[in-house]
Design a protein around this motif. Structure first.
Motif, PDB file in Angstrom:
ATOM      1  N   SER A 177      43.579  26.020  46.947  1.00  0.00           N
ATOM      2  CA  SER A 177      42.139  25.810  47.110  1.00  0.00           C
ATOM      3  C   SER A 177      41.383  26.306  45.888  1.00  0.00           C
ATOM      4  O   SER A 177      40.458  25.648  45.400  1.00  0.00           O
ATOM      5  CB  SER A 177      41.631  26.534  48.360  1.00  0.00           C
ATOM      6  N   TYR A 211      38.690  17.106  51.092  1.00  0.00           N
ATOM      7  CA  TYR A 211      39.502  18.262  50.683  1.00  0.00           C
ATOM      8  C   TYR A 211      38.838  18.986  49.516  1.00  0.00           C
ATOM      9  O   TYR A 211      38.784  20.225  49.479  1.00  0.00           O
ATOM     10  CB  TYR A 211      40.911  17.799  50.302  1.00  0.00           C
ATOM     11  N   CYS A 215      37.507  22.912  49.583  1.00  0.00           N
ATOM     12  CA  CYS A 215      37.929  23.911  48.592  1.00  0.00           C
ATOM     13  C   CYS A 215      36.726  24.518  47.879  1.00  0.00           C
ATOM     14  O   CYS A 215      36.651  25.740  47.678  1.00  0.00           O
ATOM     15  CB  CYS A 215      38.861  23.270  47.563  1.00  0.00           C
ATOM     16  N   GLU A 218      34.942  26.918  50.235  1.00  0.00           N
ATOM     17  CA  GLU A 218      35.680  28.165  50.434  1.00  0.00           C
ATOM     18  C   GLU A 218      35.546  29.097  49.229  1.00  0.00           C
ATOM     19  O   GLU A 218      35.396  30.314  49.384  1.00  0.00           O
ATOM     20  CB  GLU A 218      37.168  27.856  50.672  1.00  0.00           C
TER      21      GLU A 218
END
Length: 283
Positions: A177, A211, A215, A218
């Motif tokens: 990530s 996705y 990432c 996060e």
């Protein structure tokens, strides 16, 4: 539960080294009883077992274990050492914001387009303890030296240790990530003057946009488009201060196609229109 705690430091400013040394406890000796020490106390066990507590949490630290005790809590030994125990200790502090959260809990401190969130586990078992032993030995030697150069040596070696701890605890998925988020950020910074859509970003990185967004959220606490907007506005601030360009040119140079749209976003982000921002920092 205590093993899942994370300490997060938003940087800059970077945490800084205060002092360090190596200690040896014989059987029957124990860690000192202290409260509100005022500095973070990082412990790394080389040999034996160290029995340490912080308020109501207890740890039996074995060779290769690292534990970071907070500056604002009660630290004590909940039982004496049962064998000869050798450990390194290091005191550090930060003048910036920090917090302690559970590993799975979303904290309030995150990195963005110009800062980084250093995340250190409360406790971890080092994968490469020999590297840590070498760093600690070098830090102890540098701590004895009072020269100007020794200051830089201490801080650089301490930051190397923080980097090792920051990178070492993450799972492979977490490391992936971070890698995706950093690649995304690098592309956005390099091409912020151009139009960048989510589909373009997906094609360039060869990853699904959902996705990529996960990432970025996060790691940086924002979506790719939010990151791009913040970075563009940050560049606009620099141009307003450093140049005498008109607002239309600054908007164009920072990737905004319409000047009124740029002015509205800038005012919403900074609390003032571009010209007022310029006047605030220039004479």
């Amino acid at each position: 539960m205590s093993d899942e705690l994370l300490l997060t430091f938003r940087s800059p400013p970077l945490p800084f080294f205060v002092e360090s040394n190596r200690a040896t406890y014989k059987p029957g000796e124990e860690h000192p009883n202290r409260t509100n020490l005022g500095v973070f106390d990082l412990l790394f066990v080389n040999k034996g077992t160290l029995y340490v507590a912080e308020d109501n949490s207890r740890w039996a630290l074995e060779p290769g274990d690292v534990l970071i005790l907070r500056p604002d809590r009660w630290h004590y030994a909940y039982q004496p050492c049962t064998e000869e125990t050798v450990f390194d200790w290091l005191h550090f502090q930060t003048v910036g914001a920090w917090e302690e959260t559970e590993n799975q809990q979303q904290g309030t401190l995150r990195g963005d387009y110009y800062t980084y969130a250093i995340r250190l586990p409360k406790r971890m078992r080092l994968t490469y303890p020999d590297e840590a032993k070498l760093i600690f030995s070098q830090l102890h030697e540098a701590a004895k030296n009072c020269s100007h150069g020794a200051f830089w040596d201490r801080q650089q070696r301490f930051l190397h240790l923080l980097q090792m701890l920051d990178e070492g605890w993450r799972s492979d998925a977490a490391k992936a990530s971070v890698s995706v988020a950093e690649r995304t950020a690098a592309y956005l910074k390099l091409n912020y003057r151009s139009v960048i859509t989510n589909s373009m970003l997906s094609d360039v990185l060869e990853l699904h946009i959902n996705y990529i967004t996960r990432c970025m959220t996060e790691v940086f606490g924002c979506t790719p488009q939010q990151y791009l907007l913040y970075y563009r506005l940050d560049q606009a601030k620099l141009l307003l201060i450093k140049t005498d360009w008109n607002i239309a040119r600054i908007a164009e140079e920072t990737g905004f196609r319409q000047t009124p749209h740029f002015s509205r976003l800038f005012a919403a982000h900074t609390g003032m229109p571009p010209l007022k921002f310029r006047k605030r920092f220039t004479k």
